[in-house]
Design a protein around this motif. Structure first.
Motif, short mmCIF file in Angstrom:
data_model
loop_
_atom_site.label_atom_id
_atom_site.label_comp_id
_atom_site.label_asym_id
_atom_site.label_seq_id
_atom_site.Cartn_x
_atom_site.Cartn_y
_atom_site.Cartn_z
N GLY A 191 14.24 35.06 23.87
CA GLY A 191 13.74 33.70 24.04
C GLY A 191 12.70 33.65 25.14
O GLY A 191 12.57 34.56 25.96
N ASP A 244 11.99 22.19 25.70
CA ASP A 244 13.11 23.10 25.43
C ASP A 244 13.40 23.11 23.94
O ASP A 244 13.50 22.04 23.29
CB ASP A 244 14.37 22.65 26.18
N GLY A 245 13.55 24.30 23.38
CA GLY A 245 13.86 24.44 21.98
C GLY A 245 12.65 24.50 21.07
O GLY A 245 12.79 24.72 19.86
N THR A 256 10.12 31.10 20.74
CA THR A 256 11.10 30.01 20.76
C THR A 256 11.45 29.71 22.21
O THR A 256 11.94 30.58 22.93
CB THR A 256 12.36 30.41 19.99
N MET A 258 13.61 28.54 25.00
CA MET A 258 15.05 28.43 25.13
C MET A 258 15.48 27.08 25.67
O MET A 258 14.79 26.46 26.49
CB MET A 258 15.58 29.53 26.06
N THR A 259 16.64 26.65 25.19
CA THR A 259 17.32 25.49 25.77
C THR A 259 18.40 26.06 26.66
O THR A 259 19.41 26.59 26.17
CB THR A 259 17.93 24.59 24.69
N ASP A 260 18.21 26.02 27.92
CA ASP A 260 19.11 26.72 28.85
C ASP A 260 19.40 25.86 30.06
O ASP A 260 18.94 26.12 31.18
CB ASP A 260 18.47 28.05 29.28
N ASP A 267 20.53 30.89 25.27
CA ASP A 267 20.17 29.60 24.70
C ASP A 267 21.44 28.77 24.45
O ASP A 267 22.42 29.27 23.89
CB ASP A 267 19.41 29.81 23.39
#
Length: 459
Positions: A191, A244-245, A256, A258-260, A267
């Motif tokens: 990611g 994010d995402g 992509t 990352m949603t973190d 992710d």
């Protein structure tokens, strides 16, 4: 006529004594079978004969030594045949345990129980196999030890492994956002952060296309006019669309974001999407696990460096401390020359030296079993190498025995010509002396009778 000195009798007696002596020697030679029974018979021949006898008897014993060597090698090799069989079964079990259809708590534990028993039996064979009270597979009995470094492994990762005696290096391409990488049998996507995604198209020229979350945007020059309705935006405005995402595509790049929220590098919505740092940490952990099988005395460590688009993982190998190699010499000659010695070397063949001590396949995923397959393969190769060496020595010894027996035969033939009696020739000599002895006895009797004529003069 005289009576004080009977010269005819004296002469006949002297010749009879000579004939009797010769007859006695012939009798001795015929009865013993030897032409030389004492040094006086042939001083030079006796010296040569005894020298040959020394060589013959020494070579006879050397042949026996070599035969004993063959027996000892066959004993060791026979035991290793069973070790091979057990390792093949362990390999079968490890492959079975590596399958994902196994139950974590029952199937793999049952497999582990059999592996433990086989490992114990390999150690028992190594501890008890002996020939003439010499333990053949447990190493040097004098207490010396050595460190056996395990072979390097790449944990199934994509890259290049270079193995050496005490270390190994694993080199792979640097991971970049969007790359796919398989670690411990699971595929991950690398990611990216929002900054990574924005950097991928930062140099875009006017007219280039950037796709964000399925929407395509046309890049407008910094001095140009944006048209939001036509999705014609400057780079800075496109940056604002990245969150994010987001999935950001530019030319051949697809990232992509990352949603973190937890900032753990994984992710929040998809655990198969991880950061580069997390991926490298996982790679290091798997390399460490794969290279620590069998390292019962000193664990392996892995260090990472990066340069020129490559990431290098340096593996400092672990080791097991085992007994030194058993080494003994077979003396296969009649002389003290050191070239008459054939050395037999047999390594310790216990589980520690083979790199399978403490083998465990009971993890939840089967990854440990997968790594165990490599370790067992190394052990099989090590036993194969030792068996091959023993087979080569055995073949050499068999040739040595044949050569020794041939030399003994030829040398015995030569010694026989010097030492043994030629029975036919000696029988002729004996018959001649026997006739001469009888003739001498008759002549002596005649000579003794010749003086009897004196008595007729006294009548």
């Amino acid at each position: 006529m005289v009576v004080q000195h009977n010269m005819q009798a004296m002469n006949a007696n002297r010749m009879l004594n000579i004939t009797t002596g010769a007859q006695s020697k012939s009798t001795e030679k015929l009865s013993s079978g030897y032409r030389i029974n004492r040094a006086a018979d042939d001083a030079a021949g006796l010296t040569i004969s005894e020298k040959m006898r020394k060589q013959i008897r020494g070579l006879d014993q050397a042949s026996t030594n070599a035969q004993d060597g063959v027996s000892s090698v066959q004993t060791a090799e026979g035991a290793l045949t069973e070790v091979h069989s057990m390792l093949q079964r362990m390999n079968e079990l490890a492959v079975q345990a590596a399958n994902g259809t196994n139950s974590k708590e029952s199937d793999r534990q049952a497999i582990q129980d059999e592996i433990d028993q086989l490992t114990t039996e390999i150690d028992r064979v190594a501890e008890t196999t002996k020939f003439n009270e010499i333990y053949l597979l447990k190493g040097d009995s004098n207490g010396g030890t050595k460190n056996v470094f395990m072979k390097g492994h790449d944990a199934g990762l994509k890259g290049t492994l270079t193995d050496s005696a005490k270390s190994a290096t694993f080199v792979m391409d640097d991971l970049e956002a969007g790359d796919k990488v398989t670690i411990a049998g699971k595929e991950y996507s690398i990611g990216s952060t929002a900054a990574d995604a924005k950097a991928s198209y930062a140099g875009a020229a006017a007219g280039d296309k950037v796709t964000i979350d399925g929407t395509e945007y046309t890049v407008v020059d910094a001095g140009g006019t944006e048209d939001a309705g036509a999705n014609k935006l400057k780079v800075a405005s496109i940056d604002a669309k990245v969150k994010d995402g987001s999935v950001v595509s530019y030319k051949t790049s697809k990232l992509t974001v990352m949603t973190d929220a937890n900032t753990d590098g994984i992710d929040d919505d998809d655990s198969s999407v991880i950061s580069k740092n997390v991926a490298e940490t996982k790679i290091t952990a798997e390399l460490t696990a794969a290279n620590n099988i069998g390292t019962v005395d000193h664990a392996a460590t892995v260090a990472k460096t990066a340069a020129n688009g490559k990431t290098t993982y340096t593996i400092t190998k672990g080791y097991a401390t085992v007994a030194d190699t058993l080494s003994f010499n077979l003396h296969v000659g009649a002389d003290a020359d050191m070239t008459n010695k054939i050395t037999v070397d047999i390594d310790t063949m216990n589980s520690a030296n083979l790199g399978i001590k403490g083998l465990n396949v009971t993890d939840a995923t089967g990854t440990a079993a997968t790594y165990a397959v490599d370790a067992i393969s190394d052990a099989i190769a090590k036993v194969s190498s030792q068996r091959s060496a023993l087979g080569a020595v055995q073949n050499r010894l068999e040739h040595t025995i044949d050569n020794l027996d041939n030399i003994v035969e030829n040398t015995t033939t030569a010694e026989s010509r010097i030492r043994d009696t030629d029975m036919a020739e000696e029988m002729v000599e004996y018959s001649k002396n026997n006739i001469l002895a009888q003739a001498g006895q008759s002549m002596l009797a005649q000579a003794n009778q010749s003086t009897q004529g004196v008595l007729s003069l006294l009548q």
